[in-house]
Motif scaffolding. Structure first.
Motif, PDB file in Angstrom:
ATOM      1  N   LYS A  16      73.656  82.470  64.174  1.00  0.00           N
ATOM      2  CA  LYS A  16      72.550  82.782  63.255  1.00  0.00           C
ATOM      3  C   LYS A  16      71.593  83.804  63.873  1.00  0.00           C
ATOM      4  O   LYS A  16      71.044  84.652  63.170  1.00  0.00           O
ATOM      5  CB  LYS A  16      71.809  81.507  62.839  1.00  0.00           C
ATOM      6  N   HIS A  17      71.456  83.755  65.188  1.00  0.00           N
ATOM      7  CA  HIS A  17      70.555  84.716  65.838  1.00  0.00           C
ATOM      8  C   HIS A  17      71.145  86.123  65.773  1.00  0.00           C
ATOM      9  O   HIS A  17      70.439  87.092  65.538  1.00  0.00           O
ATOM     10  CB  HIS A  17      70.323  84.322  67.305  1.00  0.00           C
ATOM     11  N   LEU A  18      72.473  86.204  65.984  1.00  0.00           N
ATOM     12  CA  LEU A  18      73.127  87.516  65.956  1.00  0.00           C
ATOM     13  C   LEU A  18      73.136  88.089  64.538  1.00  0.00           C
ATOM     14  O   LEU A  18      72.881  89.280  64.334  1.00  0.00           O
ATOM     15  CB  LEU A  18      74.567  87.401  66.466  1.00  0.00           C
ATOM     16  N   GLU A  19      73.417  87.217  63.566  1.00  0.00           N
ATOM     17  CA  GLU A  19      73.446  87.700  62.173  1.00  0.00           C
ATOM     18  C   GLU A  19      72.082  88.260  61.798  1.00  0.00           C
ATOM     19  O   GLU A  19      71.968  89.328  61.195  1.00  0.00           O
ATOM     20  CB  GLU A  19      73.833  86.558  61.225  1.00  0.00           C
ATOM     21  N   PHE A  20      71.046  87.536  62.211  1.00  0.00           N
ATOM     22  CA  PHE A  20      69.686  87.996  61.919  1.00  0.00           C
ATOM     23  C   PHE A  20      69.430  89.330  62.625  1.00  0.00           C
ATOM     24  O   PHE A  20      68.966  90.301  62.012  1.00  0.00           O
ATOM     25  CB  PHE A  20      68.664  86.941  62.367  1.00  0.00           C
ATOM     26  N   LEU A  21      69.757  89.384  63.905  1.00  0.00           N
ATOM     27  CA  LEU A  21      69.456  90.588  64.695  1.00  0.00           C
ATOM     28  C   LEU A  21      70.199  91.809  64.156  1.00  0.00           C
ATOM     29  O   LEU A  21      69.618  92.895  64.018  1.00  0.00           O
ATOM     30  CB  LEU A  21      69.809  90.352  66.168  1.00  0.00           C
ATOM     31  N   LEU A  22      71.486  91.619  63.818  1.00  0.00           N
ATOM     32  CA  LEU A  22      72.256  92.778  63.344  1.00  0.00           C
ATOM     33  C   LEU A  22      71.723  93.298  62.009  1.00  0.00           C
ATOM     34  O   LEU A  22      71.852  94.479  61.702  1.00  0.00           O
ATOM     35  CB  LEU A  22      73.740  92.434  63.225  1.00  0.00           C
ATOM     36  N   SER A  23      71.099  92.415  61.230  1.00  0.00           N
ATOM     37  CA  SER A  23      70.549  92.881  59.953  1.00  0.00           C
ATOM     38  C   SER A  23      69.250  93.671  60.164  1.00  0.00           C
ATOM     39  O   SER A  23      68.803  94.380  59.280  1.00  0.00           O
ATOM     40  CB  SER A  23      70.303  91.689  59.019  1.00  0.00           C
ATOM     41  N   GLU A  24      68.661  93.547  61.349  1.00  0.00           N
ATOM     42  CA  GLU A  24      67.350  94.184  61.600  1.00  0.00           C
ATOM     43  C   GLU A  24      67.405  95.312  62.623  1.00  0.00           C
ATOM     44  O   GLU A  24      66.538  96.178  62.640  1.00  0.00           O
ATOM     45  CB  GLU A  24      66.372  93.123  62.138  1.00  0.00           C
ATOM     46  N   ALA A  25      68.407  95.274  63.507  1.00  0.00           N
ATOM     47  CA  ALA A  25      68.394  96.191  64.662  1.00  0.00           C
ATOM     48  C   ALA A  25      68.579  97.655  64.239  1.00  0.00           C
ATOM     49  O   ALA A  25      69.379  97.962  63.357  1.00  0.00           O
ATOM     50  CB  ALA A  25      69.505  95.795  65.628  1.00  0.00           C
ATOM     51  N   GLN A  26      67.815  98.531  64.886  1.00  0.00           N
ATOM     52  CA  GLN A  26      68.036  99.969  64.670  1.00  0.00           C
ATOM     53  C   GLN A  26      69.087 100.471  65.658  1.00  0.00           C
ATOM     54  O   GLN A  26      69.844 101.380  65.368  1.00  0.00           O
ATOM     55  CB  GLN A  26      66.713 100.717  64.865  1.00  0.00           C
ATOM     56  N   ILE A  27      69.095  99.874  66.843  1.00  0.00           N
ATOM     57  CA  ILE A  27      70.121 100.188  67.847  1.00  0.00           C
ATOM     58  C   ILE A  27      70.904  98.891  68.076  1.00  0.00           C
ATOM     59  O   ILE A  27      70.302  97.853  68.384  1.00  0.00           O
ATOM     60  CB  ILE A  27      69.472 100.658  69.166  1.00  0.00           C
ATOM     61  N   LYS A  28      72.187  98.954  67.907  1.00  0.00           N
ATOM     62  CA  LYS A  28      72.998  97.725  67.994  1.00  0.00           C
ATOM     63  C   LYS A  28      72.992  97.131  69.404  1.00  0.00           C
ATOM     64  O   LYS A  28      73.072  97.885  70.386  1.00  0.00           O
ATOM     65  CB  LYS A  28      74.438  98.075  67.612  1.00  0.00           C
TER      66      LYS A  28
END
Ligand SMILES: NC(=O)c1ccc[n+]([C@@H]2O[C@H](COP(=O)([O-])OP(=O)(O)OC[C@H]3O[C@@H](n4cnc5c(N)ncnc54)[C@H](OP(=O)(O)O)[C@@H]3O)[C@@H](O)[C@H]2O)c1
Length: 336
Positions: free
Chosen positions: A146-158
């Motif tokens: 869930k943390h990764l899914e959230f982060l990937l939806s927000e990150a400008q740099i992967k």
């Protein structure tokens, strides 16, 4: 796309080696032996000594800065945009480095109900540090699905990496699969399950079968899975052994990798998880009969004083005699 330039395949772990002589020596031995990835964190409180060791090794011509890959991390309690920038700059100053090769969010701050805000503010700081060239790569550690899914939806740099507890007894398959599908590299910590691999009879028996050490089996398992294993030690001999595990050409067969995979769910550090998980006992049918060592040497000790019995044939592996609750016959050594 993941940047694989100058990416070592194995890393030296520095937790919990304290600041001072211990960390300076251990890091120096690791670099002299061949380790190029040095893993630290702001919370390990050993960045000064690591910096001294790196500086000495560079000055002595053992390595160049470009050949090294130094990782650090921002802890939960320093999460947030400004505090992360400050934390990274402090860590760089302490270690005397101009940049980190990889900078990670140490964990998704599970105790914080509002972890999403904390994680994204922190990650924005990592993106800034990356753009400013103070860190060459950015990523996370101990992030679940869930943390990764959230982060990937927000990150400008992967994020390039997720550093996770990974060893045969704790394989985190769901999050590993997610990372592999999203081209996020996996760095494994606790490669030796913080010493617990030495108590596992399947790992012991595979080590006997291949004529190697349990550490060799655990490190090769990780390498064959495509992870970058971190192995921590303050002991020169262990550091050399662990690097040797990486160098040796031994390959664990697919059948034996499956056997190791069957250990998943066993005892693990439980340092960074959603909740305590049950410890699964090793299934009885997974014992490898053909490696059952006929060469056991067990030394027994009476009243903790007298080594009186060496038994090569009887298998008294569960024997403990008690008189009024006091153990009078205790196994003190088991040689394979
Ligand atoms: N991201 C995170 O949250 C996180 C969490 C934990 C760790 N880490 C990183 O991952 C690194 C590795 O994980 P870890 O240190 O927890 O566990 P580990 O590498 O699985 O185990 C370290 C333990 O194994 C012993 N050991 C090492 N090599 C050995 C050998 N050849 N023979 C016998 N014993 C040996 C060490 O003792 P001696 O010192 O006596 O050799 C130490 O007690 C850490 O150092 C740290 O950099 C990251």
């Amino acid at each position: 796309m993941q940047n694989t330039t100058n990416l070592p395949s194995i890393g030296f772990g520095t937790y919990p080696i304290p600041e001072g002589e211990a960390i300076i020596n251990a890091t120096t031995w690791a670099i002299e032996t061949g380790f190029r990835l040095i893993d630290t964190a702001n919370s390990y409180d050993n960045e000064v000594g690591i910096g001294i060791a790196i500086k000495n090794c560079i000055e002595n011509g053992i390595v160049t800065r470009d050949e090294l890959f130094v990782t650090s991390k921002v802890p939960d309690w320093k999460q947030g945009y400004d505090s992360t920038i400050k934390c990274c700059k402090e860590s760089l100053k302490k270690s005397g480095l101009d940049y980190f090769d990889l900078y990670l969010i140490h964990s998704p701050y599970r105790q914080n109900e509002n972890w999403q805000k904390s994680v994204i503010d922190t990650y924005r700081a990592l993106e800034t540090l990356y753009r400013e060239g103070l860190v060459k790569r950015i990523g996370v550690s101990n992030f679940g699905l869930k943390h990764l899914e959230f982060l990937l939806s927000e990150a400008q740099i992967k994020p390039e990496f997720n550093q996770l507890e990974l060893h045969p007894q704790h394989q985190q398959r769901e999050v590993v699969k997610y990372c592999q599908e999203h081209n996020i590299g996996l760095i494994g910590w606790g490669t030796l399950n913080q010493g617990r691999i030495y108590k596992n009879h399947i790992i012991q028996e595979l080590a006997a079968k291949y004529g190697v050490t349990p550490a060799d089996i655990a490190i090769k398992w990780s390498l064959q899975k495509g992870y970058i294993p971190l192995v921590g030690s303050k002991n020169k001999k262990h550091i050399e052994e662990n690097y040797h595990s990486y160098v040796i050409t031994m390959v664990i067969s697919a059948a034996d990798i499956s056997l190791l995979d069957s250990l998943d769910g066993g005892e693990f550090s439980n340092g960074h998880h959603e909740g305590i998980q049950p410890i699964k006992m090793v299934p009885a049918n997974s014992i490898i009969k053909e490696y059952n060592p006929a060469t056991y040497t067990r030394i027994y000790k009476l009243f903790g004083l007298l080594p009186i019995l060496k038994e090569k044939k009887l298998h008294w592996n569960k024997t403990k005699w008690f008189i009024f609750g006091i153990p009078v016959l205790k196994i003190i050594k088991k040689d394979y």
